[in-house]
Every structure is written in structure tokens, then in C-alpha cells.
Write an enzyme that holds these catalytic residues in place. Structure first.
Site, PDB file in Angstrom:
ATOM      1  N   HIS A 313      45.370   6.684  -9.545  1.00 55.28           N
ATOM      2  CA  HIS A 313      44.330   7.669  -9.200  1.00 55.28           C
ATOM      3  C   HIS A 313      43.353   7.771 -10.359  1.00 55.28           C
ATOM      4  CE1 HIS A 313      42.466  11.405  -7.818  1.00 55.28           C
ATOM      5  NE2 HIS A 313      42.984  11.111  -6.647  1.00 55.28           N
ATOM      6  N   ASP A 371      48.369   9.318  -0.683  1.00 53.51           N
ATOM      7  CA  ASP A 371      48.475   8.341   0.421  1.00 53.51           C
ATOM      8  C   ASP A 371      49.814   7.642   0.485  1.00 53.51           C
ATOM      9  OD1 ASP A 371      45.118   7.771  -0.379  1.00 53.51           O
ATOM     10  OD2 ASP A 371      45.855   8.637   1.489  1.00 53.51           O
TER      11      ASP A 371
HETATM   12  C1  SDX Z   1      42.383   8.809  -2.666  1.00 57.06           C
HETATM   13  O1  SDX Z   1      39.203  10.469  -6.013  1.00 57.06           O
HETATM   14  C2  SDX Z   1      40.019  11.145  -5.270  1.00 57.06           C
HETATM   15  O2  SDX Z   1      40.301  12.300  -5.526  1.00 57.06           O
HETATM   16  C3  SDX Z   1      40.554  10.392  -4.064  1.00 57.06           C
HETATM   17  C4  SDX Z   1      41.618  11.101  -3.248  1.00 57.06           C
HETATM   18  C5  SDX Z   1      41.040  12.316  -2.515  1.00 57.06           C
HETATM   19  O3  SDX Z   1      41.846  13.170  -2.148  1.00 57.06           O
HETATM   20  O4  SDX Z   1      39.813  12.303  -2.221  1.00 57.06           O
HETATM   21  O5  SDX Z   1      42.674  11.503  -4.102  1.00 57.06           O
HETATM   22  C6  SDX Z   1      42.177  10.177  -2.164  1.00 57.06           C
HETATM   23  O6  SDX Z   1      41.497   7.990  -2.517  1.00 57.06           O
HETATM   24  C7  SDX Z   1      43.654   8.484  -3.410  1.00 57.06           C
HETATM   25  C8  SDX Z   1      43.643   7.038  -3.989  1.00 57.06           C
HETATM   26  C9  SDX Z   1      44.013   6.102  -2.861  1.00 57.06           C
HETATM   27  N1  SDX Z   1      43.862   4.681  -3.292  1.00 57.06           N
HETATM   28  C10 SDX Z   1      44.921   3.901  -3.454  1.00 57.06           C
HETATM   29  O7  SDX Z   1      46.092   4.280  -3.401  1.00 57.06           O
HETATM   30  C11 SDX Z   1      44.552   2.440  -3.686  1.00 57.06           C
HETATM   31  C12 SDX Z   1      45.361   1.918  -4.870  1.00 57.06           C
HETATM   32  N2  SDX Z   1      44.875   2.567  -6.060  1.00 57.06           N
HETATM   33  C13 SDX Z   1      43.870   1.881  -6.861  1.00 57.06           C
HETATM   34  O8  SDX Z   1      42.955   1.149  -6.137  1.00 57.06           O
HETATM   35  C14 SDX Z   1      43.322   2.755  -7.980  1.00 57.06           C
HETATM   36  O9  SDX Z   1      44.389   3.361  -8.557  1.00 57.06           O
HETATM   37  C15 SDX Z   1      42.255   3.773  -7.674  1.00 57.06           C
HETATM   38  C16 SDX Z   1      41.089   3.185  -6.959  1.00 57.06           C
HETATM   39  C17 SDX Z   1      42.825   4.891  -6.868  1.00 57.06           C
HETATM   40  C18 SDX Z   1      41.776   4.331  -9.018  1.00 57.06           C
HETATM   41  O10 SDX Z   1      41.223   3.274  -9.697  1.00 57.06           O
HETATM   42  P1  SDX Z   1      40.506   3.501 -11.131  1.00 57.06           P
HETATM   43  O11 SDX Z   1      40.558   4.899 -11.562  1.00 57.06           O
HETATM   44  O12 SDX Z   1      39.181   2.815 -11.102  1.00 57.06           O
HETATM   45  O13 SDX Z   1      41.502   2.780 -12.084  1.00 57.06           O
HETATM   46  P2  SDX Z   1      41.484   1.254 -12.404  1.00 57.06           P
HETATM   47  O14 SDX Z   1      41.292   0.464 -11.140  1.00 57.06           O
HETATM   48  O15 SDX Z   1      40.560   1.024 -13.536  1.00 57.06           O
HETATM   49  O16 SDX Z   1      43.013   1.047 -12.850  1.00 57.06           O
HETATM   50  C19 SDX Z   1      43.406   1.129 -14.192  1.00 57.06           C
HETATM   51  C20 SDX Z   1      44.444   0.009 -14.343  1.00 57.06           C
HETATM   52  C21 SDX Z   1      43.911  -1.367 -13.967  1.00 57.06           C
HETATM   53  O17 SDX Z   1      44.711  -2.280 -14.689  1.00 57.06           O
HETATM   54  P3  SDX Z   1      44.080  -2.935 -16.081  1.00 57.06           P
HETATM   55  O18 SDX Z   1      42.776  -3.599 -15.695  1.00 57.06           O
HETATM   56  O19 SDX Z   1      43.899  -1.765 -17.013  1.00 57.06           O
HETATM   57  O20 SDX Z   1      45.129  -3.917 -16.563  1.00 57.06           O
HETATM   58  O21 SDX Z   1      45.537   0.263 -13.423  1.00 57.06           O
HETATM   59  C22 SDX Z   1      45.612  -0.814 -12.483  1.00 57.06           C
HETATM   60  C23 SDX Z   1      44.267  -1.528 -12.515  1.00 57.06           C
HETATM   61  O22 SDX Z   1      44.423  -2.895 -12.135  1.00 57.06           O
HETATM   62  N3  SDX Z   1      45.880  -0.203 -11.197  1.00 57.06           N
HETATM   63  C24 SDX Z   1      46.766  -0.649 -10.303  1.00 57.06           C
HETATM   64  C25 SDX Z   1      46.723   0.260  -9.238  1.00 57.06           C
HETATM   65  N4  SDX Z   1      45.821   1.209  -9.497  1.00 57.06           N
HETATM   66  C26 SDX Z   1      45.294   0.923 -10.705  1.00 57.06           C
HETATM   67  N5  SDX Z   1      47.577  -1.727 -10.330  1.00 57.06           N
HETATM   68  C27 SDX Z   1      48.366  -1.886  -9.248  1.00 57.06           C
HETATM   69  N6  SDX Z   1      48.399  -1.056  -8.176  1.00 57.06           N
HETATM   70  C28 SDX Z   1      47.582   0.025  -8.141  1.00 57.06           C
HETATM   71  N7  SDX Z   1      47.598   0.830  -7.109  1.00 57.06           N
END
Ligand code: SDX
Length: 436
Positions: A313, A371
Site C-alpha cells: 500500500h 483487497d
Molecule cells: C487500494 O491508495 C489507497 O488508499 C488505495 C485503497 C483505497 O481504499 O482507496 O487502499 C485501495 O487500491 C489498495 C491497494 C490494492 N492494490 C494491490 O493490492 C495491488 C498490489 N499492490 C501494489 O501494486 C502496490 O503495493 C501498490 C500499488 C498498492 C502501492 O505501490 P507503491 O506505493 O507505488 O509502492 P511501490 O510499487 O513503489 O512498491 C515498493 C516496493 C517495490 O519493490 P522495489 O522496487 O523497492 O524492489 O514494493 C514492491 C515493489 O515492487 N511491491 C510489491 C507489491 N507491492 C509493492 N511486490 C510484490 N507484490 C506486491 N503487491
């Protein structure tokens, strides 16, 4: 917002004039640096793609402490609201800033209940879609189309228009989502019934048929109502920011909410619940719990582009409090349905346990978000997977409206118009096609 007695000074190593930037304090949460005069005084923009360090507004609606895993709607902890209130009480709270007393609640529920029908013409929009259209494609169209029916309430700057538009949207979203579902299964639409609760009415419109009386299961209705509450608002997330930016042009509330529906559809945002359940199905098909190790390896391999959906998140760097409540609801619903040994729920819990002990997730502070479990609960209730995000949109509509109203009623609001760092071609002359 309260001016802080701390100032920030911006200085440049090339001797350009420095600039004092005021700081403001909120009631809780990080202070902000006011950069509104930065460009006028320095000719420079800030640069923050994805808005990781940017506060786009000041708000009194929802507060999230990502480190503590805390979520407050108008100051009330989500854990208390989810247990002690129903969704329409939470709607009243988000829209008005205070929980309703008995008479206020009765009046609000009556207003919403008496706006649950949609114009009979709405059903003809659905006929234009293929039966296998994704419900979010249908919902994006239907919500936008609502603006064609309510010319009496499309002036977003008119408080009366905003109030009736809010009631209509909150009241009609369940009817539209149920219609989108019935269309895909080829069953007749079920009209709302005013003697049912908001969630009970939704369940009946989803699952009743003309062939027999529908008896709502109270545990499932309560679970549906709690799912609505857990998804009602969440600060300046992608779809809420979309609604604010869209509404800032002065467009009507229905169009702004339709923009929010479209944004929520994405798998990184509201579409994650559908993607998460499909991920669990895939792991199940490939071997279930025994397959988790290989799957986690794939997730950690950057080239695989595989994410653990329902994890991570932008704000929560601790357990999403909604995920905890959703897991509890899972237990209740599966228990009620005699599905305690549901293999998908067991797989999800084992996946969560393994991920939370794995350095990759620990180092990146990746925890289950709202989720991760919501799909399992909805599937158990009988909601088809492609409809999960439409239900998220149904529940989030009140949050979008409250945030939109807060922006529009702020005398300082302007149309949102960010700038850019231009890295493209500088001015050059067009050559005749024979010389290109
Ligand atoms: C919702 O914003 C809100 O409040 C949203 C929400 C709401 O109520 O409105 O809470 C609802 O959208 C919840 C989130 C649902 N999405 C997912 O579950 C999809 C999986 N999650 C990721 O796509 C991600 O965690 C995000 C999009 C939610 C957040 O991404 P960020 O903040 O841009 O973080 P990032 O992608 O920069 O991640 C940081 C690191 C990265 O690794 P490095 O490059 O540092 O090595 O963490 C990794 C990412 O690759 N990472 C994950 C991951 N989420 C982040 N790796 C594997 N699986 C994941 N789910």
C-alpha cells in the site's frame, strides 16, 4: 490549518535568491510546506510523479496513519464504526461530519430509500453491451449516463444540487450494480424494496428471481454492510484524487463520480480484489499451499512482473486495519455457511503467514491491504468475481461525494492544473514530406 512557527528556507547553490516557505500543521499527521508561491518567486516547479510527498488539499474527512495502521473517518476509528454502525450511518458521518442521532438517521435512511429506483430508460443502456461485458465497463457508462437524467441537479456549485445528487448516487448505485449483474446472467432486473435495509435491498436485487421469495440471510447482509463501510472512504487515493480533479472543472457530480469509477477499475487500485482472487485461484489450480513457495519466488523475481495482489500500500506500512476486519468477516461468513475449511481461505491465510515472515515483504513493509480478504468474503456471499470492483465503487461513492463536496465548498479551490518537467524536442521547423 494552523501556520507553524517553523519556516522552511529554500536556497540555491548558484546564488539565486533564497525563499522562505511557510509550514502548516494539521490536527494530526505530517506538517506541509506551502509551495503555492514557489513558481512565481523562483520560476521553478516541484517534481513529484505519483505524488509520494504531495498534499493536494486540506481535508477533515479521513485520516490514515500508515505506520500505525490507523484509519479514522471524521475521527472515529474504523474498528468501532465497522462494529457499532451501519453503512448509512457512516454515509451520514462522511457527508455531514457527525454521526446521526435517531431522528437524523431515520430521515437520511428514508431519503436514500426513496431514491433507490432508477429511470426506466436506464435499462436500455445495458442492452447496448454484450452480455459478457465487464461490470466496471457497464458501471462507468451507467454512472456517467445518470447526468442525462437529472438536469435539475447538475450545478456542482449549488449546495441543493450537490445534496440531492449525493442522495441519488448513494441510493442508486446498488440498483445499478445489481442491474449490471442481472444483465450478465440473463435474469430479469429486480426492483428495490423499501422495507429492506440498504444492504438487504442490494442482496435481494442481486439474488432474487421472480420465481420465489428471497429470504436474506442476516449474517450475509451484515457482512455486505460491513464491506460497504470498510470501503467507504480512504483519503486522497487515486480514484478520489481523480474525482477531485475532474470535479474541479465544474463538471456535474455524476460525471465526476463516473471518472472515479473508471480509475478504481485498475488492478493497482480497486481492481486488486478481483486480481487477488484470480491469483488465489491460479495458485490453487497449480497445487495450492504446496505451490506458495514457487509463487513467492516468482513475485520476488523482478523480471516476472508478478505481484502478490492484495498486498502492499502506498500509505500503510503496517497491517491495513480494514484487512483485519475483513478477515474477521471472512471467518463469520464462512462459519455461517459451513465453509470453515474453504480451501481458498486457508490458502490465503497460509500465503499471508509465509509472506509476512519473508524478508522481501518485511523489508518493503508489505502487508495485506483491504483487497486481500474482500474477494474471499464476496465469493462466499455469492458475488461473482468480476463484480467485486463494482461493489467497491458502490461503497466508495459516498467517500468520493464527500471529498468532492469538501473541495467545491472550499472558497480557495481552483481548477486543478499541474505542470511538468519538459524533456521533449525543442522548437524545430516542419520539413515538406519529401524531405523527411
Ligand atoms: C487500494 O491508495 C489507497 O488508499 C488505495 C485503497 C483505497 O481504499 O482507496 O487502499 C485501495 O487500491 C489498495 C491497494 C490494492 N492494490 C494491490 O493490492 C495491488 C498490489 N499492490 C501494489 O501494486 C502496490 O503495493 C501498490 C500499488 C498498492 C502501492 O505501490 P507503491 O506505493 O507505488 O509502492 P511501490 O510499487 O513503489 O512498491 C515498493 C516496493 C517495490 O519493490 P522495489 O522496487 O523497492 O524492489 O514494493 C514492491 C515493489 O515492487 N511491491 C510489491 C507489491 N507491492 C509493492 N511486490 C510484490 N507484490 C506486491 N503487491
Amino acid at each position: 490549518m494552523t501556520p507553524s512557527d517553523v519556516k522552511a528556507t529554500l536556497s540555491f547553490s548558484d546564488g539565486s535568491p533564497s525563499m522562505d516557505l511557510p509550514l502548516y500543521k494539521g490536527s494530526i499527521g505530517p506538517d506541509v510546506i506551502d509551495i503555492r508561491k514557489l513558481y512565481a518567486q523562483t520560476g521553478k516547479f516541484t517534481y513529484d510523479p505519483g505524488f509520494l510527498s504531495t498534499a493536494s488539499c486540506n481535508s477533515t474527512i479521513t485520516y490514515i496513519d500508515g505506520d500505525k495502521g490507523e484509519l479514522l473517518y471524521r475521527g472515529y476509528p474504523i474498528e468501532q464504526l465497522a462494529v457499532q454502525c451501519d453503512y448509512l450511518e457512516v454515509c451520514y458521518l462522511l457527508l455531514n461530519g457527525e454521526l446521526p442521532n435517531e431522528s437524523q438517521k431515520a430521515e437520511f435512511v428514508s431519503r436514500v430509500t426513496n431514491h433507490t429506483m432508477v429511470n426506466e430508460q436506464m435499462q436500455f443502456f445495458l442492452r447496448g453491451f454484450r452480455r459478457d461485458a465487464h461490470p466496471m465497463a457497464v458501471m462507468t457508462g451507467l454512472v456517467g449516463a445518470m447526468s442525462a437524467f437529472y438536469h435539475d441537479s447538475t450545478d456542482i456549485n449549488n449546495p441543493e444540487h450537490r445534496e440531492i445528487a449525493a442522495i441519488r448516487l448513494i441510493a442508486k448505485m446498488p440498483t445499478l450494480v445489481a442491474m449490471a449483474y442481472k444483465y450478465t446472467v440473463g435474469q430479469p432486473y429486480v426492483y428495490p424494496k423499501n422495507d429492506l435495509s440498504y444492504a438487504g435491498n442490494f442482496m435481494r436485487m442481486m439474488f432474487a428471481t421472480p420465481c420465489e421469495e428471497y429470504k436474506p440471510n442476516d449474517v450475509l447482509v451484515r457482512a455486505m454492510d460491513r464491506i460497504f463501510t470498510l470501503h467507504a472512504d480512504h483519503e486522497q487515493n487515486a480514484s478520489t484524487s481523480t474525482v477531485r480533479l475532474c470535479g474541479s472543472s465544474g463538471t456535474n457530480p455524476f460525471a465526476a463520480i463516473a471518472a472515479g469509477v473508471a480509475c478504481l477499475w485498475g488492478p493497482a487500485h480497486g481492481g486488486a480484489n478481483e486480481a487477488c482472487l484470480n491469483m488465489l485461484y491460479d495458485i490453487q489450480k497449480q497445487g495450492g499451499v504446496a505451490r506458495i513457495g514457487d509463487f513467492i519466488k516468482q513475485v520476488k523475481d523482478k523480471n516476472s512482473n508478478v505481484k502478490l495482489m492484495g498486498f502492499g500500500h502506498r500509505v500503510y506500512k503496517n497491517y491495513d486495519p480494514r484487512a483485519k476486519l475483513m478477515r474477521e468477516t471472512c471467518h463469520e461468513v464462512l462459519g455461517e455457511l459451513g465453509l470453515q475449511n474453504d480451501p481458498l481461505f486457508k490458502l490465503a491465510m497460509e500465503l499471508e503467514k509465509i509472506a509476512l515472515e519473508d524478508e522481501y515483504f518485511v523489508a518493503r513493509k508489505l502487508y495485506p491491504n483491504v483487497d486481500f480478504y474482500s474477494g474471499i468474503v464476496q465469493r462466499a456471499i455469492g458475488i461473482p468475481v468480476p463484480l467485486f470492483t463494482a461493489i467497491f465503487a458502490l461503497a466508495r461513492t459516498v467517500g468520493w461525494i464527500a471529498q468532492l463536496n469538501e473541495m467545491i465548498s472550499d472558497p480557495e479551490y481552483k481548477i486543478g492544473r499541474p505542470r511538468q518537467l519538459f524533456v521533449g524536442a525543442t522548437a524545430r521547423d516542419v520539413k515538406p514530406i519529401g524531405q523527411r
